[in-house]
Structures are given as C-alpha cells and as structure tokens.
Scaffold this motif. Structure first.
Motif, PDB file in Angstrom:
ATOM      1  N   UNK A   1       0.800  -1.211   0.000  1.00  0.00           N
ATOM      2  CA  UNK A   1       0.000   0.000   0.000  1.00  0.00           C
ATOM      3  C   UNK A   1       0.837   1.267   0.000  1.00  0.00           C
ATOM      4  N   UNK A   2       0.176   2.364   0.318  1.00  0.00           N
ATOM      5  CA  UNK A   2       0.794   3.691   0.365  1.00  0.00           C
ATOM      6  C   UNK A   2       0.352   4.363   1.652  1.00  0.00           C
ATOM      7  N   UNK A   3       1.077   5.411   2.041  1.00  0.00           N
ATOM      8  CA  UNK A   3       0.729   6.137   3.263  1.00  0.00           C
ATOM      9  C   UNK A   3       1.317   7.534   3.194  1.00  0.00           C
ATOM     10  N   UNK A   4       0.785   8.409   4.053  1.00  0.00           N
ATOM     11  CA  UNK A   4       1.351   9.743   4.224  1.00  0.00           C
ATOM     12  C   UNK A   4       1.333  10.082   5.705  1.00  0.00           C
ATOM     13  N   UNK A   5       2.118  11.091   6.080  1.00  0.00           N
ATOM     14  CA  UNK A   5       2.180  11.408   7.495  1.00  0.00           C
ATOM     15  C   UNK A   5       2.825  12.740   7.778  1.00  0.00           C
ATOM     16  N   UNK A   6       2.812  13.097   9.064  1.00  0.00           N
ATOM     17  CA  UNK A   6       3.438  14.310   9.592  1.00  0.00           C
ATOM     18  C   UNK A   6       3.174  15.545   8.717  1.00  0.00           C
TER      19      UNK A   6
ATOM     20  N   UNK B   1      -4.972   9.689  -0.283  1.00  0.00           N
ATOM     21  CA  UNK B   1      -5.438  11.052  -0.044  1.00  0.00           C
ATOM     22  C   UNK B   1      -4.718  11.599   1.183  1.00  0.00           C
ATOM     23  N   UNK B   2      -4.270  12.824   1.113  1.00  0.00           N
ATOM     24  CA  UNK B   2      -3.586  13.441   2.239  1.00  0.00           C
ATOM     25  C   UNK B   2      -3.948  14.918   2.271  1.00  0.00           C
ATOM     26  N   UNK B   3      -3.310  15.678   3.154  1.00  0.00           N
ATOM     27  CA  UNK B   3      -3.627  17.109   3.222  1.00  0.00           C
ATOM     28  C   UNK B   3      -2.515  17.843   3.958  1.00  0.00           C
TER      29      UNK B   3
ATOM     30  N   UNK C   1      -4.627   3.833   5.955  1.00  0.00           N
ATOM     31  CA  UNK C   1      -3.475   4.676   5.630  1.00  0.00           C
ATOM     32  C   UNK C   1      -3.760   5.584   4.438  1.00  0.00           C
ATOM     33  N   UNK C   2      -4.525   5.087   3.477  1.00  0.00           N
ATOM     34  CA  UNK C   2      -4.732   5.838   2.240  1.00  0.00           C
ATOM     35  C   UNK C   2      -5.755   6.957   2.385  1.00  0.00           C
ATOM     36  N   UNK C   3      -6.513   6.973   3.489  1.00  0.00           N
ATOM     37  CA  UNK C   3      -7.604   7.946   3.599  1.00  0.00           C
ATOM     38  C   UNK C   3      -7.151   9.299   4.135  1.00  0.00           C
ATOM     39  N   UNK C   4      -6.026   9.325   4.884  1.00  0.00           N
ATOM     40  CA  UNK C   4      -5.606  10.568   5.548  1.00  0.00           C
ATOM     41  C   UNK C   4      -4.165  10.432   6.007  1.00  0.00           C
ATOM     42  N   UNK C   5      -3.494  11.551   6.278  1.00  0.00           N
ATOM     43  CA  UNK C   5      -2.153  11.469   6.863  1.00  0.00           C
ATOM     44  C   UNK C   5      -2.209  10.937   8.290  1.00  0.00           C
ATOM     45  N   UNK C   6      -1.185  10.197   8.678  1.00  0.00           N
ATOM     46  CA  UNK C   6      -1.060   9.642  10.023  1.00  0.00           C
ATOM     47  C   UNK C   6       0.065  10.349  10.772  1.00  0.00           C
TER      48      UNK C   6
END
Length: 495
Positions: free
Chosen positions: A29-34, A123-125, A216-221
């Motif tokens: 999968x993929x992820x985003x964060x901080x 998706x991230x922001x 993980x893919x729905x929002x930054x962690x």
C-alpha cells in the motif's frame, strides 16, 4: 473506460518509464504522514512477495527508481508536483518523500509508479494556518492474530482528516505467543522478532492487510510506538526478558519501524528513533507526541500490576527522560493554540485494579512514575486547554486527571481519552458488573468499554467532542461500528 483503466492510462502518459518488475510491487500500500502547512511525507515500500523469508519482500538486490505524483484532484488531472525517488535495497526498498512548497489547508492526492506498475492512490492534506475545525481519529494496538482489522476499515469509512496512532502497530511475538486468542483467526510469521529480517517481515505481514491499507490511504497519520514494536514492556536500554544483545535488537526494530512508517528521514538518528515531535493544526490545535519507552527508567518492583510498591513514588524516577521533559515543558508553556493534545501511549490517570480495600496499580504505566506525573500535571494546570490521548489499555476510557486522585475535591487538570484496541484481545466483551466495580474504585473514570474500536473526535474553537466507536466482534469480518459513548470538552473548563 472505467476509472481504474483511465488512471492507468494517464499514468503511462504522465509518468516516465522505469525498468519492469515481474509483478505488482505495491502490495504493502501507500501512506502519508506528519503534515505541515506546506507539505507532508509520502511513503511506500516495494515488495513483490511480502512474506518472502528474508524480509526483503522478494525484491531484487538492487535499488529501484520510483516515480511519484501529487495532484490537486483525485483524477490526477491537475498535477502539482512530481519526481523520482530511490527505493534503496539497503532500506528494504522503502520510499520517504518529504514534500514542501504546497498550499496550506488543502487536500491532495498522490500515487507512485515503479517497474511499469501503478500504486493505489492515497489522499492526504496540508495543515491550515488559521482556526479550521479538525476531525481526527485516535487508534492503537493491532495484534494481527487476535482478529480482523475491521476497525481500520470502519475508521477509513469515517474519513477523518488526520489519524493519530499511539503505539503497538505490530506485535513481536511468535505464532500464538500472546494469550490464548492468538492463532484463532490468523497466525504470525514464524518466530519471535529479533533480527532486522524478522521485524521487516512482520511489518510486511501487517501492512499486507487491505483494511489497514485503506486506513493509511484515507488521511495522513501521525505515529508513535509503544513496546510491542520491539518487545513487551521494554524500558530504555533494558529488555523485559533479559534478552542478550538487546541494543542490537532495538536498533533492528527501530530501523524496520522507520522503513515501514511515513516518518521524516531525520527521525532515525543512529541508535535513536525520534518520535516525540509536534504537529500543529493551524491555530486550533497542537499535538505534542510523546515517547514513553525510549528514555524511561526501568519499571519499579519487577513490573506488573502490584500493590505496595514504594519505589514507584521515588522523586528521581523518570518516564520521559531529561531531554524530552525539557522539550515538552517548554512546548506546553509556549503554545498559543486553542487546544494542546498530548498523544502518548500509557494510562496517565491513576488506575486501581484491585476490588475492595487496598490498591494495585500497573507499574508499566504512569502509576509507576507517580512523581514525574505530579510534575507534569502541575505544568498542565497552566496549559491552555490540555487533553491527553492514550492507547495501550485495550479498552475505552473517559476520565479526568486530578492533582490528587484520592481527594474528591482536588482540582481537575485535564480530560484523558483512552482508545480501545483495533484488534488486541479479540472481540472483547462488556461485563457490566466488572465495569461497575472498576468505576466505583476509580471515581475519576466515567466510562469503560472492553470491546474493540477507536475514537473519532472533532475539535473546534469552542469544544472537542469525542465519539467512542465500538465493534461487537472482530473474530469474523463484517462488524458494523457504532458510537457507544460521547464526551464533550468545553474550551476553558478542563473537564
């Protein structure tokens, strides 16, 4: 042409070619964060065979180029940034892209391409600069063997803007190594995690779960670890089991954790993994993320839930360590946001586990470091709208923190919201008699629920409302989620 075909065709046009791989490398999968006002971290890790026995995910022993895109829309019609990163073989083919220069307070979409294959979209922001409301989820404790990750799926369906994860993302035990529940639903990879390959393999097993990938893919962690990412109840340099070469094992666990999380590159500093940091949501809220493992003194009185341990009251005992203590106290004193949210791993409240006269406390939690807790509560008493967010306990709690927990008239310092587990301890249960006894022993606690779930909270300028989201079972798939309790914290009232 369906949506997936359209995106794949667009990727061929917009992304430069890269050397081919024999199968899909985006199995984790993929992820985003901080997130920050102008960027965030994008993460993926290439693995052709996630459960490949060497922990390298079946990847070739060479670096691989990975293309990435960030778009202003989910159809990727408006690409705002793109580039190429290197998935290094020495880093288990993980990728950490740190973006800057984006617009504050807006939603973005991202994806990767490697070996002619296209990743899922995430998706991230970025964070806002003003007082924009925030919806965020709080989660912890996801023992893979104890049940399905339906709670992650339901969390994703709630579509929070941010996910705060408070530890025990994975568990180090070998198959069926943790309670009789283990192995009833699914089974860990062989062996207790000790080597770098062990930890990489276990992370890959967890990351292979599609419900976790959705979350993980729905929002930054914003993530932090507790104990099971390394070893149950470890403390600073001390192994709870007396394991040999523990410093090496800890270094392996930290490296694998970094490789598998959307953390900034600067977080891994040799033998230290820095997870205590701040993430601000504009002027509205600041998350002070704590590390309650890496710098603590060893647990008092041989650890566990015990009575009559005077050592736990010693003024010299530390849970945070001197450096983190200075960082936290200065940050709380200088914060000018409306809300100050402390994301941390273990119960901060006093919690009496003994029914009837006498007291038994968990020496692994803040009760084992009572003097430092008193000092922290003194600082929090002058902090603007503090709220403590906690994991580890495997059950929901709503409570208040007091200067003196034994005095009914003692001032309330802050609320503590404790999330139940995503999966640890299986289905859980709602034993009304047991809960009533626990509430009677601990009058500062207003709600307890032993079922699985997470917290979904919304912060505004006037209040924080928190929904305790609960599932009735995880031993089979398909459970619905519902709000079984809701608390509201008015600004300025600390309750």
């Amino acid at each position: 042409m369906d949506r997936r075909s359209f995106l794949a065709a667009a990727a061929v046009t917009l992304l430069p070619p890269s050397s081919s791989l024999r199968s899909d490398p985006f199995t984790l999968g993929v992820a985003s964060g901080d997130p920050s006002p102008d960027g965030f971290v994008l993460w993926t890790r290439l693995a052709l065979d996630p459960l490949g026995g060497d922990g390298r995910g079946g990847m070739p022993a060479r670096d691989v180029s990975v293309d990435w895109q960030v778009a202003a829309d989910e159809r990727f019609a408006s690409i705002v940034r793109s580039g190429t990163a290197t998935a290094a073989a020495s880093a288990a083919h993980s990728v950490h892209v740190e973006l800057t220069g984006l617009e504050p307070g807006r939603e973005y979409f991202y994806r990767f391409r490697a070996g002619g294959r296209l990743s899922p979209e995430g998706r991230t922001r970025t964070t806002p600069t003003g007082y924009s409301p925030l919806t965020f989820a709080v989660a912890a404790c996801a023992q893979y063997e104890h049940g399905y990750y339906t709670a992650y799926r339901r969390l994703a369906e709630d579509e929070p803007q941010l996910v705060v994860f408070l530890g025990d993302y994975m568990y180090e035990y070998g198959p069926s190594g943790y309670t009789a529940l283990a192995g009833r639903v699914r089974t860990h990879t062989p062996g207790t995690c000790e080597t770098l390959a062990d930890y990489r393999l276990r992370h890959a097993q967890y990351k292979s779960d599609h419900d976790l990938q959705r979350a993980h893919a729905v929002a930054p962690w914003v993530v932090s670890f507790d104990d099971h990412e390394l070893e149950n109840n470890w403390a600073g340099p001390v192994s709870s089991t007396g394991a040999p070469a523990f410093a090496r094992r800890r270094a392996h666990a930290f490296r694998a954790y970094y490789e598998n999380m959307p953390l900034r590159r600067g977080s891994l500093q040799g033998a230290v993994l820095r997870v205590n940091r701040r993430v601000s949501w504009g002027r509205l809220a600041r998350f002070h993320m704590l590390d309650t493992r890496q710098f603590r003194d060893d647990q008092a009185c041989l650890d566990g839930v015990r009575a009559g341990c005077d050592e736990r009251l010693s003024a010299g005992r530390t849970l945070l360590g001197a450096g983190q203590w200075s960082w936290l106290s200065a940050g709380l004193a200088s914060s000018d946001t409306q809300w100050n949210l402390l994301g941390q791993q273990i119960l901060m409240m006093q919690r009496d586990y003994k029914r009837g006269p006498g007291r038994e406390v968990n020496l692994d939690a803040w009760d084992g470091y009572a003097a430092e807790r008193d000092r922290l509560l003194a600082i929090m008493s002058t902090t603007r709208n503090p709220v403590v967010l906690t994991g580890d306990a495997h059950m929901h709690h709503a409570a208040v923190l007091k200067r003196d927990f034994d005095d009914p008239d003692s001032p309330v310092i802050a609320p503590e919201l404790v999330t139940s587990s995503i999966a640890s301890d299986g289905d859980g249960y709602r034993d009304k008699a047991w809960i009533a006894e626990g509430l009677a022993e601990n009058p500062h606690i207003s709600y307890i629920d032993q079922r699985r779930g997470y917290i979904l909270a919304r912060a505004t300028g006037t209040e924080v409302s928190a929904d305790f989201r609960t599932l009735d079972y995880i031993s089979r798939r398909g459970a619905k989620v519902r709000t079984t309790h809701r608390v509201t914290i008015p600004a300025g009232e600390h309750r």
